[in-house]
Structures are given as structure tokens and as C-alpha cells.
Design a protein around this motif. Structure first.
Motif, PDB file in Angstrom:
ATOM      1  N   ALA A  85      13.787  11.249   3.996  1.00 41.49           N
ATOM      2  CA  ALA A  85      13.553  12.032   5.219  1.00 41.49           C
ATOM      3  C   ALA A  85      14.211  11.357   6.421  1.00 41.49           C
ATOM      4  CB  ALA A  85      12.053  12.202   5.459  1.00 41.49           C
ATOM      5  N   PHE A  86      14.089  10.023   6.523  1.00 42.30           N
ATOM      6  CA  PHE A  86      14.729   9.299   7.615  1.00 42.30           C
ATOM      7  C   PHE A  86      16.250   9.422   7.530  1.00 42.30           C
ATOM      8  CE2 PHE A  86      11.157   6.014   8.604  1.00 42.30           C
ATOM      9  CZ  PHE A  86      10.514   6.951   9.385  1.00 42.30           C
ATOM     10  N   GLU A  87      16.771   9.405   6.323  1.00 38.67           N
ATOM     11  CA  GLU A  87      18.214   9.560   6.142  1.00 38.67           C
ATOM     12  C   GLU A  87      18.654  10.968   6.574  1.00 38.67           C
ATOM     13  OE1 GLU A  87      21.517   8.735   2.639  1.00 38.67           O
ATOM     14  OE2 GLU A  87      19.388   8.690   2.144  1.00 38.67           O
ATOM     15  N   ASP A  88      17.897  11.981   6.178  1.00 32.47           N
ATOM     16  CA  ASP A  88      18.211  13.365   6.563  1.00 32.47           C
ATOM     17  C   ASP A  88      18.167  13.557   8.080  1.00 32.47           C
ATOM     18  OD1 ASP A  88      18.502  14.002   3.886  1.00 32.47           O
ATOM     19  OD2 ASP A  88      16.542  14.993   3.728  1.00 32.47           O
ATOM     20  N   GLY A 119       0.780  -1.238   0.000  1.00 33.47           N
ATOM     21  CA  GLY A 119       0.000   0.000   0.000  1.00 33.47           C
ATOM     22  C   GLY A 119       0.805   1.278   0.000  1.00 33.47           C
ATOM     23  N   ILE A 120       2.109   1.195  -0.193  1.00 29.25           N
ATOM     24  CA  ILE A 120       2.932   2.399  -0.248  1.00 29.25           C
ATOM     25  C   ILE A 120       3.552   2.472  -1.651  1.00 29.25           C
ATOM     26  CG2 ILE A 120       4.918   1.236   0.777  1.00 29.25           C
ATOM     27  CD1 ILE A 120       5.755   3.913   2.008  1.00 29.25           C
ATOM     28  N   SER A 121       3.434   3.627  -2.272  1.00 27.05           N
ATOM     29  CA  SER A 121       4.006   3.779  -3.605  1.00 27.05           C
ATOM     30  C   SER A 121       5.524   3.919  -3.509  1.00 27.05           C
ATOM     31  CB  SER A 121       3.408   5.002  -4.303  1.00 27.05           C
ATOM     32  OG  SER A 121       3.900   6.191  -3.716  1.00 27.05           O
ATOM     33  N   ARG A 122       6.195   3.640  -4.595  1.00 25.10           N
ATOM     34  CA  ARG A 122       7.649   3.773  -4.633  1.00 25.10           C
ATOM     35  C   ARG A 122       8.066   5.214  -4.362  1.00 25.10           C
ATOM     36  NH1 ARG A 122      10.156  -0.670  -7.640  1.00 25.10           N
ATOM     37  NH2 ARG A 122      11.799   0.743  -8.291  1.00 25.10           N
ATOM     38  N   LYS A 123       7.280   6.150  -4.881  1.00 24.92           N
ATOM     39  CA  LYS A 123       7.582   7.575  -4.702  1.00 24.92           C
ATOM     40  C   LYS A 123       7.508   7.964  -3.220  1.00 24.92           C
ATOM     41  CE  LYS A 123       5.904  12.137  -6.032  1.00 24.92           C
ATOM     42  NZ  LYS A 123       4.898  12.886  -6.804  1.00 24.92           N
ATOM     43  N   VAL A 124       6.461   7.520  -2.545  1.00 22.71           N
ATOM     44  CA  VAL A 124       6.284   7.834  -1.122  1.00 22.71           C
ATOM     45  C   VAL A 124       7.363   7.142  -0.293  1.00 22.71           C
ATOM     46  CG1 VAL A 124       4.743   7.548   0.860  1.00 22.71           C
ATOM     47  CG2 VAL A 124       3.828   8.327  -1.329  1.00 22.71           C
ATOM     48  N   LEU A 125       7.673   5.894  -0.611  1.00 24.34           N
ATOM     49  CA  LEU A 125       8.719   5.173   0.118  1.00 24.34           C
ATOM     50  C   LEU A 125      10.064   5.875  -0.052  1.00 24.34           C
ATOM     51  CD1 LEU A 125       9.790   2.848   1.797  1.00 24.34           C
ATOM     52  CD2 LEU A 125       9.913   1.480  -0.305  1.00 24.34           C
ATOM     53  N   LYS A 126      10.360   6.284  -1.254  1.00 20.12           N
ATOM     54  CA  LYS A 126      11.626   6.973  -1.518  1.00 20.12           C
ATOM     55  C   LYS A 126      11.709   8.271  -0.704  1.00 20.12           C
ATOM     56  CE  LYS A 126      14.457   7.995  -5.518  1.00 20.12           C
ATOM     57  NZ  LYS A 126      14.482   8.057  -6.983  1.00 20.12           N
ATOM     58  N   ALA A 127      10.612   9.024  -0.664  1.00 20.67           N
ATOM     59  CA  ALA A 127      10.584  10.276   0.108  1.00 20.67           C
ATOM     60  C   ALA A 127      10.741  10.000   1.602  1.00 20.67           C
ATOM     61  CB  ALA A 127       9.293  11.035  -0.170  1.00 20.67           C
TER      62      ALA A 127
END
Length: 114
Positions: free
Chosen positions: A69-72, A57-65
């Protein structure tokens, strides 16, 4: 019956900034999918495709974002693999693992009270 400890007397804002530490922690968790991403990574490093399969249920675009954010925020480390597929691995930092434990406590609380 389990007795709750009395609440400790903590300030709800940081005097220097006026920020709420609890609010900042909840912000770090991200949106709707943030806790699920953290939960998946608690088991160890996963590649992007493995994460997309694990998180229904999570798109690739949302997962990437969310990963960015977690990396930042210093919760996730991203490691580019030097293999033929040029995969990227994601794993929790010490800070991310500590927050993952808190998410586990929230899960336990929700099972009992929500």
C-alpha cells in the motif's frame, strides 16, 4: 508556557472534490502498523526480514500488505537485490520521508498531551 499560534484559516475540504486533506493524509498512514513501518524506514533501507524483526506483533502477511500500500501511494520504494538470497530492500521516497517527519510531530504531541 508555550503559546500556540492561532489556527490558519484553511478550508477543510478541497472545493473540486469535497475531500478532506487531513483525512487523506491519515488514510496514507495506513492502519495500526503504518506509522511503525514508516518509523523503521526513517533510519534507511531495510530488507523485509529486518523489518519483520524490528516490528514486533505484525504478521508477515500484514507487513507485506502495508508495504504494498505504501508503495502504491508513493511512500516506499522497493528494490530487488541481485544477490544469491534474492532479498528485497525497502526505503522511503521523498514523499515518505516528509510524512515520516509529520509522524514524528504526532509522536511529540502525544508525549505531551495524550
Amino acid at each position: 508556557m508555550q503559546h500556540m499560534r492561532p489556527p490558519q484559516n484553511r478550508p477543510w475540504t478541497v472545493p473540486e472534490t469535497g475531500a478532506c486533506p487531513v483525512g487523506e493524509t491519515l488514510r496514507l498512514l495506513g492502519g495500526k502498523h503504518g506509522p511503525s513501518v514508516l518509523h523503521c524506514l526513517l533510519g534507511g533501507e531495510l530488507h523485509f526480514l529486518e523489518l519483520t524483526r524490528a516490528l514486533d506483533g505484525i504478521s508477515r502477511k500484514v507487513l507485506k500488505a502495508q508495504l504494498r500500500a505504501f508503495e502504491d501511494d508513493g511512500l516506499v520504494s522497493r528494490v530487488a537485490k541481485q544477490d544469491a538470497r534474492r532479498r528485497v530492500g525497502y526505503s522511503l521516497t521523498d514523499k515518505g520521508r516528509a510524512l515520516g517527519e509529520i509522524v514524528g510531530q504526532l509522536y511529540d504531541w502525544s508525549q505531551e498531551w495524550a
